[in-house]
Write a protein that holds these residues in place. Structure first.
Motif, PDB file in Angstrom:
ATOM      1  N   GLU A   1     -55.413  38.740  12.433  1.00  0.00           N
ATOM      2  CA  GLU A   1     -56.019  37.415  12.497  1.00  0.00           C
ATOM      3  C   GLU A   1     -57.055  37.242  11.397  1.00  0.00           C
ATOM      4  O   GLU A   1     -57.644  38.222  10.917  1.00  0.00           O
ATOM      5  N   THR A   2     -57.308  35.988  11.051  1.00  0.00           N
ATOM      6  CA  THR A   2     -58.360  35.600  10.125  1.00  0.00           C
ATOM      7  C   THR A   2     -59.444  34.887  10.922  1.00  0.00           C
ATOM      8  O   THR A   2     -59.153  33.949  11.676  1.00  0.00           O
ATOM      9  N   TRP A   3     -60.690  35.358  10.761  1.00  0.00           N
ATOM     10  CA  TRP A   3     -61.811  34.707  11.424  1.00  0.00           C
ATOM     11  C   TRP A   3     -62.759  34.155  10.379  1.00  0.00           C
ATOM     12  O   TRP A   3     -63.126  34.858   9.421  1.00  0.00           O
ATOM     13  N   ASP A   4     -63.163  32.891  10.563  1.00  0.00           N
ATOM     14  CA  ASP A   4     -64.173  32.264   9.731  1.00  0.00           C
ATOM     15  C   ASP A   4     -65.512  32.328  10.465  1.00  0.00           C
ATOM     16  O   ASP A   4     -65.667  31.736  11.543  1.00  0.00           O
ATOM     17  N   LEU A   5     -66.455  33.061   9.880  1.00  0.00           N
ATOM     18  CA  LEU A   5     -67.779  33.252  10.479  1.00  0.00           C
ATOM     19  C   LEU A   5     -68.734  32.326   9.746  1.00  0.00           C
ATOM     20  O   LEU A   5     -68.937  32.460   8.541  1.00  0.00           O
TER      21      LEU A   5
ATOM     22  N   PHE B   1     -62.830  45.270   9.438  1.00  0.00           N
ATOM     23  CA  PHE B   1     -62.258  44.066   8.845  1.00  0.00           C
ATOM     24  C   PHE B   1     -62.458  44.066   7.334  1.00  0.00           C
ATOM     25  O   PHE B   1     -63.275  44.811   6.783  1.00  0.00           O
ATOM     26  N   LYS B   2     -61.685  43.234   6.692  1.00  0.00           N
ATOM     27  CA  LYS B   2     -61.728  43.045   5.242  1.00  0.00           C
ATOM     28  C   LYS B   2     -62.342  41.681   4.961  1.00  0.00           C
ATOM     29  O   LYS B   2     -61.878  40.670   5.502  1.00  0.00           O
ATOM     30  N   ILE B   3     -63.402  41.660   4.158  1.00  0.00           N
ATOM     31  CA  ILE B   3     -63.999  40.380   3.783  1.00  0.00           C
ATOM     32  C   ILE B   3     -63.149  39.764   2.676  1.00  0.00           C
ATOM     33  O   ILE B   3     -62.979  40.350   1.605  1.00  0.00           O
ATOM     34  N   LEU B   4     -62.611  38.568   2.957  1.00  0.00           N
ATOM     35  CA  LEU B   4     -61.757  37.875   1.998  1.00  0.00           C
ATOM     36  C   LEU B   4     -62.558  37.003   1.041  1.00  0.00           C
ATOM     37  O   LEU B   4     -62.243  36.930  -0.155  1.00  0.00           O
ATOM     38  N   SER B   5     -63.592  36.321   1.578  1.00  0.00           N
ATOM     39  CA  SER B   5     -64.329  35.386   0.727  1.00  0.00           C
ATOM     40  C   SER B   5     -65.652  35.006   1.367  1.00  0.00           C
ATOM     41  O   SER B   5     -65.851  35.188   2.575  1.00  0.00           O
ATOM     42  N   ARG B   6     -66.546  34.466   0.526  1.00  0.00           N
ATOM     43  CA  ARG B   6     -67.803  33.850   0.962  1.00  0.00           C
ATOM     44  C   ARG B   6     -67.851  32.446   0.348  1.00  0.00           C
ATOM     45  O   ARG B   6     -67.881  32.311  -0.867  1.00  0.00           O
TER      46      ARG B   6
ATOM     47  N   LEU C   1     -70.043  30.591   4.881  1.00  0.00           N
ATOM     48  CA  LEU C   1     -68.825  30.787   5.651  1.00  0.00           C
ATOM     49  C   LEU C   1     -68.156  32.040   5.102  1.00  0.00           C
ATOM     50  O   LEU C   1     -67.756  32.080   3.939  1.00  0.00           O
ATOM     51  N   VAL C   2     -68.079  33.063   5.939  1.00  0.00           N
ATOM     52  CA  VAL C   2     -67.491  34.340   5.546  1.00  0.00           C
ATOM     53  C   VAL C   2     -66.133  34.473   6.233  1.00  0.00           C
ATOM     54  O   VAL C   2     -66.054  34.424   7.465  1.00  0.00           O
ATOM     55  N   ARG C   3     -65.086  34.615   5.448  1.00  0.00           N
ATOM     56  CA  ARG C   3     -63.732  34.732   5.986  1.00  0.00           C
ATOM     57  C   ARG C   3     -63.328  36.200   6.014  1.00  0.00           C
ATOM     58  O   ARG C   3     -63.417  36.893   4.988  1.00  0.00           O
ATOM     59  N   VAL C   4     -62.917  36.710   7.194  1.00  0.00           N
ATOM     60  CA  VAL C   4     -62.563  38.120   7.343  1.00  0.00           C
ATOM     61  C   VAL C   4     -61.178  38.246   7.954  1.00  0.00           C
ATOM     62  O   VAL C   4     -60.700  37.353   8.662  1.00  0.00           O
ATOM     63  N   LEU C   5     -60.550  39.387   7.675  1.00  0.00           N
ATOM     64  CA  LEU C   5     -59.183  39.666   8.118  1.00  0.00           C
ATOM     65  C   LEU C   5     -59.164  40.994   8.856  1.00  0.00           C
ATOM     66  O   LEU C   5     -59.767  41.979   8.398  1.00  0.00           O
TER      67      LEU C   5
END
Length: 525
Positions: free
Chosen positions: A415-419, A437-442, A465-469
């Protein structure tokens, strides 16, 4: 107790006053007067091999009152594992099963500077370990005074720097601030071949505290916004000085502060070489001149002292971050004095800065395999001073009979979670139990170089907004929460359920499966 000028809104990293302690100026510790002290190690009380040929190590710690020598004039009452602050470090090889008996020896003990709880309950979380739910330190799984719980850890993850700390519902801040925190290291052949070991592999536990005039710990969470001390401790010593050889050292830096984030850098301007994050080795090392380091994050980095002449002092300083509360000396962390001691140059790591490190399952995940994207909005209700995730709190979970969840991924799902935090300008170090988890983007941009490794805490800064996988590979209920601990306690914590069908029995219920037992062991057992 007095607060920081009645703080109810977030501040920039501004010095509000010279100090937060009630100590007389002459009784305050000064930077770089104390010698560095290595963390104590805990030995197993029993080692055996089970029927499947797995090595099993048994350990025991007791949460009890003790005293710490932190200040020049006074001793400080603490509550620690075996009465020590920080607690004893556990170091194991990957694949070794650990059975950790945690005893609550706090009968009749109350927090020295906080009287909200008549008794102190415990729940021990091995932060960074993929534990079974009943051994994960669930906030409602409490061990009362005079009881104990034995936790089982498989240690089947790659080498990493993790830590065990208290996680009792609405008592976490006071329990950890009083001293219930310690490091836990998992080794394997990969990291042993690449990175310094033994005396040159140095765990550092960083925290900040404030004190009453008589040396007791002062507690002030300023209306649940945060605890910011004016004395920075490394391994329980204020701003210590470490003697180092002219070679490469590996440092494992844990931020065990309640609320303070740091932005460490070397006084020489030279970069450190980041080699591992919360969940272990990065794919490649990264030179970093400074980094944001929030509560509960762990970063491992190399420093090459061979480039400095004997007698040189190198300081690890703190540039701080927005929304901290800073004081006179919180811009300093510790110092290193380079000696002329002979160096063993037969050690292949003595001057090596490896570039390629290790791949990992989480860092190899493809966003295209994600089955669902979820949004976790982190904010505060300014009317109630209660923190929440998606407008829900841990009290809502409790009121539901621990059935309410904010996510229900299937077993094995990616899953991808937007924090996201977008209200009030606060920052939140968000911790997701169970997973790396892997941080995809900020904010749509690539992650920082230093966080390009497996993580379990995301620094979610103001308006970020930090997107993690992540992949969910174990069935059961687990918590997700802010690791600014006053935010967690009031009440920014929720849970998710992996592979569970609503209404069906949970074979790994975190409260009922492995309850605490009456402690009948001898005092020193």
């Amino acid at each position: 107790m007095m607060g920081y000028a009645g703080l109810t809104q977030p501040l920039g990293n501004t010095v509000l006053t010279k100090s937060a302690s009630g100590l007389a100026d002459r009784d305050m510790p000064r930077p770089y007067r104390a010698a560095f002290r290595p963390l104590p190690r805990l030995a197993p009380y029993q080692v055996l091999t089970d029927a499947d040929g797995v090595r099993v190590e048994r350990y025991s710690v007791t949460a009890r009152a003790g005293t710490a020598s932190i200040l020049p004039k006074y001793t400080t009452p603490v509550i620690g594992y075996n009465g020590m602050v920080p607690g004893p470090t556990i170091s194991v090889e990957r694949g070794t099963q650990v059975r950790l008996r945690v005893r609550n020896g706090l009968t009749g003990v109350r927090h020295a500077s906080h009287a909200d709880h008549e008794s102190i309950s415990l729940s021990t979380h091995l932060h960074g370990h993929a534990s079974a739910p009943e051994f994960d330190g669930y906030a409602g799984d409490l061990t009362g005074p005079g009881y104990y719980k034995e936790y089982v850890y498989e240690n089947d993850q790659a080498a990493r720097s993790i830590w065990y700390h208290d996680h009792a519902s609405h008592q976490t801040t006071m329990n950890v601030y009083s001293g219930l925190a310690a490091q836990y290291l998992i080794h394997d052949e990969v990291e042993r071949a690449l990175l310094p070991q033994g005396d040159f592999d140095v765990p550092l536990t960083l925290c900040d505290m404030m004190f009453e005039a008589d040396g007791r710990v002062r507690f002030d969470d300023d209306e649940h916004s945060g605890v910011w001390g004016d004395v920075v401790l490394v391994n329980g010593q204020p701003w210590p000085v470490m003697q180092v050889q002219r070679r490469v050292y590996r440092f494992r830096l844990l931020n065990a502060s309640m609320s303070r984030s740091y932005r460490p850098y070397l006084s020489t301007g030279e970069p450190v070489h980041m080699v591992a994050t919360d969940g272990g080795l990065m794919p490649v090392s990264r030179p970093v001149t400074r980094w944001r380091h929030s509560p509960a994050e762990r970063y491992e980095f190399l420093v090459d002292f061979s480039r400095y002449a004997p007698g040189t002092t190198v300081r690890l300083r703190n540039a701080s971050n927005p929304k901290n509360v800073d004081f006179d000396h919180t811009d300093e962390i510790m110092a290193f004095t380079v000696t002329d001691a002979p160096v063993d140059t037969s050690d292949p790591t003595w001057r090596a800065i490896p570039q390629t490190l290790a791949s990992s399952e989480v860092m190899s995940l493809d966003p295209a395999t994600s089955r669902r994207r979820r949004r976790l909005h982190l904010k505060r209700n300014d009317q109630t001073n209660i923190w929440n995730i998606n407008e829900e709190t841990w009290s809502d979970v409790v009121a539901s009979g621990y059935t309410r969840v904010l996510a229900n991924p299937g077993l094995g799902d990616v899953e991808t979670w937007d924090l996201e935090t977008s209200s009030g300008g606060w920052f939140h170090p968000l911790h997701v139990h169970l997973v790396d988890f892997k941080i995809l983007s900020r904010n749509g941009r690539p992650p920082f170089d230093y966080e390009r490794g497996p993580k379990d805490v995301a620094y979610v800064g103001p308006d970020e907004l930090v997107r993690v996988l992540m992949r969910f590979d174990r069935r059961g209920k687990y918590m997700v929460h802010c690791h600014n601990l006053p935010h967690e306690d009031h009440d920014m914590m929720h849970q998710f359920a992996v592979g569970l069908t609503p209404g069906q029995p949970d074979a790994h219920d975190p409260i009922t499966t492995a309850p605490a037992l009456l402690d009948t062991f001898p005092p020193d057992a």
